[in-house]
Scaffold this motif. Sequence first.
Motif, mmCIF file in Angstrom:
data_model
loop_
_atom_site.group_PDB
_atom_site.id
_atom_site.type_symbol
_atom_site.label_atom_id
_atom_site.label_comp_id
_atom_site.label_asym_id
_atom_site.label_seq_id
_atom_site.Cartn_x
_atom_site.Cartn_y
_atom_site.Cartn_z
ATOM 1 N N MET A 1 -35.718 -5.934 40.581
ATOM 2 C CA MET A 1 -36.188 -7.337 41.705
ATOM 3 C C MET A 1 -35.188 -6.972 42.987
ATOM 4 N N ILE A 2 -35.537 -7.129 44.428
ATOM 5 C CA ILE A 2 -34.752 -7.734 45.452
ATOM 6 C C ILE A 2 -35.517 -8.684 46.106
ATOM 7 N N VAL A 3 -34.009 -9.254 46.247
ATOM 8 C CA VAL A 3 -34.448 -10.679 46.963
ATOM 9 C C VAL A 3 -34.388 -9.737 48.895
ATOM 10 N N THR A 4 -35.755 -10.598 49.373
ATOM 11 C CA THR A 4 -35.749 -9.914 50.743
ATOM 12 C C THR A 4 -35.278 -10.807 51.365
ATOM 13 N N ASP A 5 -35.837 -12.046 51.620
ATOM 14 C CA ASP A 5 -35.083 -12.913 52.455
ATOM 15 C C ASP A 5 -34.996 -14.918 51.913
ATOM 16 N N ILE A 7 -34.941 -18.195 52.597
ATOM 17 C CA ILE A 7 -35.589 -19.448 54.497
ATOM 18 C C ILE A 7 -35.599 -20.692 53.772
ATOM 19 N N PRO A 8 -34.827 -20.952 54.310
ATOM 20 C CA PRO A 8 -33.902 -22.525 54.260
ATOM 21 C C PRO A 8 -35.613 -23.113 55.008
ATOM 22 N N CYS A 9 -35.258 -24.465 53.752
ATOM 23 C CA CYS A 9 -37.037 -25.125 53.432
ATOM 24 C C CYS A 9 -35.995 -26.526 53.679
ATOM 25 N N GLY A 10 -35.584 -27.060 54.873
ATOM 26 C CA GLY A 10 -34.894 -28.546 55.157
ATOM 27 C C GLY A 10 -33.294 -28.420 54.845
ATOM 28 N N LYS A 11 -32.364 -29.494 54.542
ATOM 29 C CA LYS A 11 -31.304 -29.150 54.626
ATOM 30 C C LYS A 11 -30.886 -28.990 53.314
ATOM 31 N N ARG A 12 -31.720 -29.109 51.942
ATOM 32 C CA ARG A 12 -31.345 -28.841 51.225
ATOM 33 C C ARG A 12 -32.122 -28.057 49.708
ATOM 34 N N LYS A 13 -33.091 -27.903 49.827
ATOM 35 C CA LYS A 13 -33.910 -26.288 49.135
ATOM 36 C C LYS A 13 -33.282 -24.883 50.558
ATOM 37 N N SER A 14 -34.170 -23.924 49.964
ATOM 38 C CA SER A 14 -34.321 -23.016 50.471
ATOM 39 C C SER A 14 -35.697 -22.128 49.496
ATOM 40 N N LYS A 15 -36.385 -21.408 50.578
ATOM 41 C CA LYS A 15 -37.214 -20.723 49.667
ATOM 42 C C LYS A 15 -36.727 -19.123 49.306
ATOM 43 N N VAL A 16 -36.910 -18.713 47.880
ATOM 44 C CA VAL A 16 -35.765 -17.251 47.282
ATOM 45 C C VAL A 16 -37.775 -16.087 48.216
ATOM 46 N N LEU A 17 -37.541 -15.608 48.460
ATOM 47 C CA LEU A 17 -38.871 -13.956 48.517
ATOM 48 C C LEU A 17 -38.037 -12.429 47.937
ATOM 49 N N THR A 18 -38.716 -12.079 46.899
ATOM 50 C CA THR A 18 -38.231 -11.121 46.669
ATOM 51 C C THR A 18 -39.478 -9.776 47.096
ATOM 52 N N ASP A 19 -38.838 -8.938 46.720
ATOM 53 C CA ASP A 19 -40.010 -7.405 46.820
ATOM 54 C C ASP A 19 -41.110 -7.798 45.848
ATOM 55 N N GLU A 20 -40.761 -7.957 44.599
ATOM 56 C CA GLU A 20 -42.161 -8.179 43.647
ATOM 57 C C GLU A 20 -43.346 -9.389 43.729
ATOM 58 N N ASP A 21 -43.321 -9.527 44.802
ATOM 59 C CA ASP A 21 -43.968 -10.807 45.062
ATOM 60 C C ASP A 21 -44.354 -11.955 44.341
ATOM 61 N N LEU A 22 -42.756 -12.343 44.219
ATOM 62 C CA LEU A 22 -42.029 -13.242 43.216
ATOM 63 C C LEU A 22 -41.490 -14.283 44.293
ATOM 64 N N GLU A 37 -28.531 -13.187 47.242
ATOM 65 C CA GLU A 37 -28.537 -13.244 48.644
ATOM 66 C C GLU A 37 -29.574 -12.515 48.602
ATOM 67 N N THR A 38 -30.045 -12.675 50.268
ATOM 68 C CA THR A 38 -30.423 -11.694 50.769
ATOM 69 C C THR A 38 -30.303 -9.752 50.835
ATOM 70 N N GLY A 39 -31.199 -8.713 50.341
ATOM 71 C CA GLY A 39 -30.941 -7.730 49.634
ATOM 72 C C GLY A 39 -30.247 -7.293 48.003
ATOM 73 N N LYS A 40 -29.790 -8.061 47.839
ATOM 74 C CA LYS A 40 -29.210 -8.434 46.169
ATOM 75 C C LYS A 40 -30.488 -7.989 45.414
ATOM 76 N N GLU A 41 -29.588 -7.205 43.824
ATOM 77 C CA GLU A 41 -30.677 -7.359 43.074
ATOM 78 C C GLU A 41 -31.103 -8.532 42.170
ATOM 79 N N ILE A 42 -32.064 -8.752 41.246
ATOM 80 C CA ILE A 42 -31.934 -10.144 40.343
ATOM 81 C C ILE A 42 -31.828 -9.459 39.548
ATOM 82 N N SER A 43 -31.130 -8.973 38.460
ATOM 83 C CA SER A 43 -31.466 -8.623 36.963
ATOM 84 C C SER A 43 -32.308 -9.243 36.503
ATOM 85 N N GLU A 44 -33.096 -7.790 35.365
ATOM 86 C CA GLU A 44 -33.358 -9.024 34.549
ATOM 87 C C GLU A 44 -33.316 -10.226 33.495
ATOM 88 N N ALA A 45 -32.001 -9.908 32.809
ATOM 89 C CA ALA A 45 -31.499 -11.339 32.329
ATOM 90 C C ALA A 45 -31.055 -12.458 33.091
#
Length: 204
Positions: A1-5, A7-22, A37-45
């Motif tokens: 699973m790769i982080v595709t983007d 997106i900042p949501c206000g000052k404190r939070k961000s929305k993480v998008l992945t290539d597996e619709d998570l 980080e954008t482009g970085k893989e999220i391991s199963e662990a």
Amino acid sequence: MIVTDIIPCGKRKSKVLTDEDLAFSVYQSELRKLGLETGKEISEALRQEQIFPLLRKRAKERALRLLRDRDYTEAGLLEKLRSGDCPEAVAKETVQWAKQKRYVEDLRYAEQFIACHAAGKSRQRILFDLSRKGIPREQAEQLLDENPPDEEAQILKELRKSRFSEKQDDPRERNRILSRLARRGYQWAEIERVIREWQEPDDW
């Protein structure tokens, strides 16, 4: 699973998008802690041992905050969790947890809703409202059979409030009043019956 983007949501939070619709939201400090980080893989662990436990904990906390303010049906709570960027699997798991704890109970919700609105809403309107909240129609109909709204009293109240006895000779006014009642879910046959039975001037 790769982080595709991210997106900042206000000052404190961000929305993480992945290539597996998570998609999920985390605080800025958690982004750094999890190494997202954008482009970085999220391991199963990482997903199973850190991200999902964090999201489950946060979903339960949000569910409890929501339920402190008001009751929800299972469907209503699920929709609120989804709207807060909670992943589908975590949202469903949280609703099941709340159901097991009896924090949400559709039967109790429907009984309370009917008791609260039976004096002011038609049977059809209550059925419609409960359906929108995720209550099965068969269950709602059974409860309404046990505690039916007094539609005759409601219709009569609206006719008096609209001064129907003074306006009934004006076809346009008559139709306007009756159409409003029909839009509220009262059956034409029931409206006409009430008018016939209360047509005597002394009754108005």
